[in-house]
Structure formats: structure tokens, C-alpha cells
Scaffold this motif. Structure first.
Motif, PDB file in Angstrom:
ATOM      1  N   ASP A   5      46.549  32.912  49.563  1.00 16.84           N
ATOM      2  CA  ASP A   5      45.855  33.674  48.531  1.00 16.84           C
ATOM      3  C   ASP A   5      46.790  34.019  47.379  1.00 16.84           C
ATOM      4  N   GLY A   6      46.397  33.652  46.184  1.00 15.73           N
ATOM      5  CA  GLY A   6      47.179  34.042  45.015  1.00 15.73           C
ATOM      6  C   GLY A   6      48.441  33.233  44.812  1.00 15.73           C
ATOM      7  N   GLN A  59      50.574  30.422  43.318  1.00 12.41           N
ATOM      8  CA  GLN A  59      50.400  29.655  42.096  1.00 12.41           C
ATOM      9  C   GLN A  59      51.171  28.346  42.163  1.00 12.41           C
ATOM     10  N   GLU A 108      42.769  36.388  34.295  1.00  9.39           N
ATOM     11  CA  GLU A 108      43.591  36.040  35.455  1.00  9.39           C
ATOM     12  C   GLU A 108      43.603  37.186  36.451  1.00  9.39           C
ATOM     13  N   TYR A 109      43.689  38.376  35.915  1.00  7.84           N
ATOM     14  CA  TYR A 109      43.744  39.585  36.749  1.00  7.84           C
ATOM     15  C   TYR A 109      42.476  39.734  37.593  1.00  7.84           C
ATOM     16  N   ASP A 120      40.844  37.635  39.125  1.00  3.68           N
ATOM     17  CA  ASP A 120      40.857  36.826  40.351  1.00  3.68           C
ATOM     18  C   ASP A 120      41.757  37.413  41.428  1.00  3.68           C
ATOM     19  N   THR A 121      42.491  38.462  41.108  1.00  3.95           N
ATOM     20  CA  THR A 121      43.509  38.918  42.049  1.00  3.95           C
ATOM     21  C   THR A 121      43.042  40.113  42.867  1.00  3.95           C
ATOM     22  N   HIS A 156      44.305  42.945  43.086  1.00  6.80           N
ATOM     23  CA  HIS A 156      44.400  44.249  42.437  1.00  6.80           C
ATOM     24  C   HIS A 156      43.139  44.589  41.640  1.00  6.80           C
ATOM     25  N   ASN A 215      38.853  43.845  46.044  1.00  9.96           N
ATOM     26  CA  ASN A 215      39.259  43.584  47.431  1.00  9.96           C
ATOM     27  C   ASN A 215      38.311  44.289  48.380  1.00  9.96           C
ATOM     28  N   ALA A 266      49.622  39.742  39.234  1.00 10.89           N
ATOM     29  CA  ALA A 266      48.249  39.814  38.742  1.00 10.89           C
ATOM     30  C   ALA A 266      47.984  38.825  37.618  1.00 10.89           C
ATOM     31  N   HIS A 267      48.973  38.035  37.272  1.00 11.15           N
ATOM     32  CA  HIS A 267      48.826  37.123  36.140  1.00 11.15           C
ATOM     33  C   HIS A 267      49.385  35.746  36.447  1.00 11.15           C
TER      34      HIS A 267
END
Lengths: 149, 199
Positions: free
Chosen positions: A72-73, A75, B69-70, B72-73, B75, B78, B186-187
Motif C-alpha cells: 500500500d502506498g 511508489q 495524490e493525498y 489516495d493515501t 492520511h 482509512n 502523502a504525495h
């Protein structure tokens, strides 16, 4: 004119019947497709992806090992590769992660470079996270002798 | 006649300021107290509004870039619904550092106004520099914004992945700070060639 309409109707109905019976036969296959996220439309997030688990056995020679943890996450772009942060040659001793295979430094022309070859750079084209998911299409595959255990 | 000329604005204000009032000292103090409460409350409310996601996006160049982008994260969204918005990571909670950050952030508004980063392409060209600024800031304050929620002191390493537990205890031993390893949380990350991975 009239027969034309009739024929149209008939074709339509035949197609519909074929579609329904076809899908019934398809569904009666031994694979439980309702388990598959692609078929059942399982909402994203409900298939349990691992945080960390033991490694699954390989099924054939040179199978790309699967990823025993969540990605997850992570890159992986042309500019950055988070996988190599741990699995890269510089850091695998510190992290204890399996080192990237030497074959990944050989490009399609057979030249060895100290950088990961472009065709081997995007890890998740071959290495996927392990998940307890039903096969999408039924198959008769059996692991090679000695594999799959 | 010229002697009766009205004095200037500053002089009049000064005279008004210096002249004793007819009001009782208690009344004056009470009024001052109420005015103080109203002012301070207003200031803090204003600050809060300024630190909301919507407000950030309205001026900073982010809606089409980092904000996307943020989203999708973890933060942003959830399973538990606990969130960290822009300001939770990018604006210090303490008063003085917050004010300093606010002033420094005006540079970013300049960047937006002058069209230096107004397209995703231009934004990407400056991404490394902007990221470096933010990494340096986080390095400088020991990743305080991360630690407002995530603290080494309360991490249960046995609950973490084995590698994570190992790396975190190593980080404590070596005095590392979050941003040393955790960049691009987060980016999207910029071109990271030549940037050390932190361990």
C-alpha cells in the motif's frame, strides 16, 4: 416488411436465451467465481491483503517470488522505486530483505549494468502481493514436481 | 488663528491615549478583559479556519497536484476515519513556529500568483526543490508534525512488521527522525536519484 420485424425479434430472443443459458453453464463451473473480486464486484478494501505473512511456495521454475507484505502506498515510477529502498543492493543487508536478483541488471541485449535494467525495473509487473483470492478462470494447472509445497 | 489649528492624527491619537478616562478603573479593566477574550478567541478561530483543507486549497497550488495524490493515501481516508489534513503535517502547532511557517508559506503563494507552478508539468519541475524545503524543515524540528500523532515512546514494536520494528529501534538508537526514511508519505515523490534513503 412484417417478416423483417419478426426476424429481428427472433434474433433478439435467440441471443438473449443464448446469453442466459451460457452464463448458467459458465456459473456451474467448479470455480466459485463469486469469490473473485472481478466478478462479484467486491468493494475495494474487502479482499484482505497481508501486512506480513510467510512466503508462499513457488509453483514452477523461475517463478517470480510473490510479495509477502502489503505494498500500500509504495511508489514505483520512472523517478523513484520504493521497493529498492529495502531490496536494493545498498540496503538489503541492513533491512534483511531479500536482495534483488542479479538477473535484474541484465538488459535485453545481454549487457550487464550497475543499474536495474529498464525491463526489470517495475517490480509489480511480475512480483505481486500474496492474497487469498479465488482464481478468475478455472484451470488444471499443477505445480512442477517438488514445487508448490 | 493658526494657533488653534487642529493637531495631526498621530498627535490626537496620542492625546486620546494619554487622557485619563471618566470611567472607573474596574470598568476599564472589565472592558479590557472582555475585549481580550473576544480578540484572542477571534484570532484563534481565524487561525483554525486558515488551517482548514478548504482554505489551503483555495490559495496554494495544490488542488490539481498534491491534493489529488493525498486523497489516495491513508492520511486522507482509512478504516477508522482518523485524518491528518494539510496543516497537521505542514503547519507547526506551537505558536511562534506556526507564525514563522505562515510567513514563509507566503513564498508558495507568490509561486502560485506568478504562475511558476500553475500546471502539473511546471509543478513537477519544482517538486524536488519544494520537497527538499519540507524535508529540511522536518529535519530541523525533529519531525514534530509526525510526532504529534506518531510517537516512538508509544510504539509497540511487537505489533509492527518485524522489519519495521527492527528499523524503528535502530532509528531510536541512531537518533534518526521520521522524515529521514519516510519521504513522500502523502504525495508523489520527486526524482530521488542521489537522495540517500535514510538508513
Amino acid at each position: 416488411m412484417k417478416s423483417n420485424v419478426l426476424r429481428k425479434q427472433l434474433t433478439l430472443w435467440t441471443m438473449l436465451v443464448a446469453l442466459v443459458s451460457g452464463s448458467v453453464v459458465f456459473a456451474a463451473d467448479s470455480v466459485d467465481l463469486s469469490q473473485s473480486p472481478e466478478v462479484s464486484g467486491t468493494p475495494e478494501g474487502s479482499v484482505i491483503m497481508p501486512k506480513e505473512q510467510s512466503r508462499m511456495a513457488l509453483d514452477y521454475v523461475n517463478q517470480p517470488p510473490m510479495i509477502p507484505h502489503s505494498v500500500d502506498g509504495y511508489q514505483v515510477t520512472t523517478k523513484v522505486n520504493t521497493c529498492l529502498k529495502c531490496h536494493g543492493v545498498q540496503s538489503y543487508r541492513t533491512t534483511g530483505a531479500p536482495r534483488i536478483s542479479p538477473t535484474h541488471f541484465v538488459d535485453s541485449a545481454g549487457h550487464v549494468s550497475s543499474n536495474v535494467a529498464p525491463r526489470r525495473y517495475f517490480c509489480q509487473s511480475c512480483h505481486v502481493p500474496q492474497a487469498d483470492a479465488a482464481p478468475i478462470i478455472g484451470n488444471t494447472f499443477t505445480p512442477a514436481p517438488g514445487y508448490g509445497k | 488663528m493658526s494657533k488653534d489649528k487642529k493637531p495631526g492624527v498621530i498627535r490626537r491619537a496620542w492625546t486620546w491615549f494619554r487622557t485619563p478616562s471618566h470611567l472607573a478603573i474596574g470598568t476599564l479593566l472589565a472592558m479590557g478583559f472582555v475585549a481580550g477574550v473576544v480578540f484572542w478567541g477571534g484570532f484563534n478561530t481565524g487561525m483554525e479556519v486558515m488551517n482548514s483543507e478548504k482554505f489551503c486549497i483555495s490559495c496554494h497550488e495544490m488542488r490539481d497536484n498534491v491534493y489529488q495524490e493525498y486523497m489516495d493515501t491513508v492520511h486522507y481516508s482509512n478504516r477508522t476515519g482518523v485524518r491528518a489534513v494539510c496543516s497537521d503535517c505542514h503547519v507547526p502547532k506551537e505558536f511562534v513556529p506556526k507564525m514563522i511557517r505562515k510567513i514563509k508559506a507566503s513564498k508558495e503563494l507568490y509561486g502560485k500568483a506568478m504562475g511558476i507552478i500553475d500546471t502539473p508539468q511546471k509543478f513537477d519541475e519544482h517538486r524536488l526543490q519544494m520537497a527538499k524545503n519540507e524535508w529540511a524543515r522536518m529535519d530541523g524540528n525533529n519531525s514534530q508534525e509526525c510526532r504529534n500523532c506518531h510517537s516512538f515512546d508509544y510504539m509497540d514494536f511487537t505489533e509492527q512488521k518485524t522489519v519495521a520494528g527492527k528499523m524503528h529501534s535502530m532509528a531510536i538508537k541512531e537518533g534518526k527522525t521520521c522524515i529521514d526514511c519516510h519521504k513522500g508519505i502523502a504525495h508523489k515523490l520527486p526524482d530521488m536519484t542521489g537522495i540517500p534513503n535514510g538508513f
